[in-house]
Write a protein that holds these residues in place. Structure first.
Motif, PDB file in Angstrom:
ATOM      1  N   PRO A 170      18.108   0.445  80.791  1.00 31.21           N
ATOM      2  CA  PRO A 170      17.145  -0.150  79.847  1.00 31.21           C
ATOM      3  C   PRO A 170      16.457  -1.407  80.359  1.00 31.21           C
ATOM      4  CG  PRO A 170      19.380  -0.664  79.166  1.00 31.21           C
ATOM      5  CD  PRO A 170      19.499   0.288  80.321  1.00 31.21           C
TER       6      PRO A 170
ATOM      7  N   ARG B  74      18.906  -8.750  72.744  1.00 32.86           N
ATOM      8  CA  ARG B  74      19.982  -7.810  72.428  1.00 32.86           C
ATOM      9  C   ARG B  74      21.017  -7.852  73.539  1.00 32.86           C
ATOM     10  NH1 ARG B  74      18.210  -1.834  71.615  1.00 32.86           N
ATOM     11  NH2 ARG B  74      17.226  -2.819  69.802  1.00 32.86           N
TER      12      ARG B  74
ATOM     13  N   ARG C  81       6.569  -3.178  81.973  1.00 29.40           N
ATOM     14  CA  ARG C  81       7.284  -2.939  80.717  1.00 29.40           C
ATOM     15  C   ARG C  81       8.539  -2.109  80.985  1.00 29.40           C
ATOM     16  NH1 ARG C  81       3.910  -3.770  76.425  1.00 29.40           N
ATOM     17  NH2 ARG C  81       5.887  -4.272  75.380  1.00 29.40           N
TER      18      ARG C  81
ATOM     19  N   PRO D 256      12.202  -0.266  79.202  1.00 26.44           N
ATOM     20  CA  PRO D 256      12.539   0.365  77.927  1.00 26.44           C
ATOM     21  C   PRO D 256      13.015  -0.626  76.866  1.00 26.44           C
ATOM     22  CG  PRO D 256      13.342   1.714  79.737  1.00 26.44           C
ATOM     23  CD  PRO D 256      12.820   0.436  80.346  1.00 26.44           C
ATOM     24  N   LEU D 257      13.931  -1.526  77.215  1.00 24.23           N
ATOM     25  CA  LEU D 257      14.453  -2.454  76.216  1.00 24.23           C
ATOM     26  C   LEU D 257      13.397  -3.461  75.795  1.00 24.23           C
ATOM     27  CD1 LEU D 257      16.810  -3.400  74.522  1.00 24.23           C
ATOM     28  CD2 LEU D 257      17.581  -4.803  76.438  1.00 24.23           C
TER      29      LEU D 257
ATOM     30  N   LYS E 138      10.140  -3.068  75.681  1.00 22.81           N
ATOM     31  CA  LYS E 138       9.182  -2.410  74.801  1.00 22.81           C
ATOM     32  C   LYS E 138       9.777  -2.182  73.412  1.00 22.81           C
ATOM     33  CE  LYS E 138       8.182   0.994  77.683  1.00 22.81           C
ATOM     34  NZ  LYS E 138       7.507   2.205  78.240  1.00 22.81           N
ATOM     35  N   GLU E 139      11.052  -1.831  73.373  1.00 17.99           N
ATOM     36  CA  GLU E 139      11.698  -1.601  72.070  1.00 17.99           C
ATOM     37  C   GLU E 139      11.793  -2.891  71.265  1.00 17.99           C
ATOM     38  OE1 GLU E 139      15.995  -0.114  70.247  1.00 17.99           O
ATOM     39  OE2 GLU E 139      15.528   0.219  72.364  1.00 17.99           O
ATOM     40  N   LEU E 140      12.185  -3.972  71.929  1.00 16.52           N
ATOM     41  CA  LEU E 140      12.334  -5.245  71.225  1.00 16.52           C
ATOM     42  C   LEU E 140      10.981  -5.839  70.823  1.00 16.52           C
ATOM     43  CD1 LEU E 140      15.165  -6.932  73.326  1.00 16.52           C
ATOM     44  CD2 LEU E 140      15.358  -5.905  71.057  1.00 16.52           C
TER      45      LEU E 140
ATOM     46  N   GLY F  46       8.435  -4.229  69.860  1.00 21.33           N
ATOM     47  CA  GLY F  46       7.919  -3.530  68.680  1.00 21.33           C
ATOM     48  C   GLY F  46       6.715  -2.679  68.993  1.00 21.33           C
ATOM     49  N   PRO F  47       6.328  -1.805  68.064  1.00 20.78           N
ATOM     50  CA  PRO F  47       5.207  -0.906  68.303  1.00 20.78           C
ATOM     51  C   PRO F  47       3.883  -1.668  68.356  1.00 20.78           C
ATOM     52  CG  PRO F  47       5.904  -0.797  66.014  1.00 20.78           C
ATOM     53  CD  PRO F  47       6.914  -1.648  66.715  1.00 20.78           C
TER      54      PRO F  47
END
Length: 263
Positions: free
Chosen positions: A181, A214, A248, A250-251, A253-255, A257-258
């Protein structure tokens, strides 16, 4: 043509130089067939090559510190070092800031041949030391291990920071199970959360400006509290600025937000 344009302007951004030298607008397809293939103008890459050749220097960005529009100027006159001397000096600085390192680390980081690495190690008088992953090297004045007791510490480091990118073998500070991630498809590491000398998670700035993090490993209550305090300091330092990562993960981009919906 580019050097002439810089000389005429004194300093300029790539976009400004393209006004004087239209060939800088030429588009080429980079990394064809890869997931990250893209059409890009040659201007930025050409300027970087000229910088590595010691012909131009990159100055301050245009606008705020988050801008990617850097000004470029001609490099002042400077002496040229012989290749072997330059390699030795680079290796000395590398070991001085990020030692110890294995021979494999140094070959990977420099892109040199093994013979070049070994010659530079000999030139700086590097001393071999035993590491968990095998033989490593340090400068002569760094042979004795650091014995001073230090308190556990937390830090939030940005993507591509030299600390996580400085070694090929990373198991001693980045467990293999945490890597997926935190890296993009090209091997670039994103923003990382550190606890007491090891990567323990990642972070991102949301589109609302909030720093979110996270943990991917158990750091205990003390570690979590220290990370939270470090995130608060980063939040205060960044203020109203918005930072858009170039790579970017994975983590991240997830944190983050969209993306906002288009109107």
């Amino acid at each position: 043509g580019t050097l002439a344009a810089i000389g005429a302007r004194g300093e300029a951004t790539a976009a400004e130089l393209a006004e004087d030298e239209p060939r800088l607008r030429t588009q080429l397809l980079y990394a064809p067939g890869k997931k990250y293939e893209a059409w890009q103008s040659i201007s930025t890459r050409l300027l970087r090559v000229l910088g590595m050749e010691g012909r131009v220097v990159r100055g301050r960005p245009r606008g705020s510190w988050t801008s990617s529009q850097f000004r470029w100027a001609l490099m002042p006159a400077h002496p040229e070092l012989p290749v072997a001397e330059a390699q030795s000096e680079l290796l000395r600085r590398r070991l001085g800031s990020c030692g110890p390192a294995t021979e494999a680390d140094l070959k990977w980081w420099t892109g040199w041949k093994v013979t070049d690495v070994r010659r530079a190690l000999a030139a700086v008088g590097a001393v071999e030391v035993e590491l968990d992953e095998g033989a490593g090297f340090v400068l002569p004045d760094a042979v004795e291990p650091v014995t001073a007791d230090t308190e556990p510490w937390a830090a939030l480091l940005p993507g591509l920071d030299p600390s996580p990118m400085g070694w090929q073998q990373r198991d001693w500070y980045l467990p293999p199970e945490l890597r997926a991630p935190l890296f993009d498809g090209a091997g670039n590491i994103g923003p990382t959360v550190w606890w007491d000398g090891r990567i323990a998670g990642g972070w991102a700035q949301g589109r609302d400006g909030v720093v979110r993090w996270r943990l991917l490993a158990d750091v205990g209550r003390e570690g979590a509290a220290a990370v939270e305090a470090s995130a608060a300091r980063l939040q205060e330092w960044v203020g109203e600025a918005r930072v858009t990562p170039r790579f970017r993960t994975p983590l991240e981009k997830e944190l983050a937000g969209p993306a906002p919906a288009r109107k």
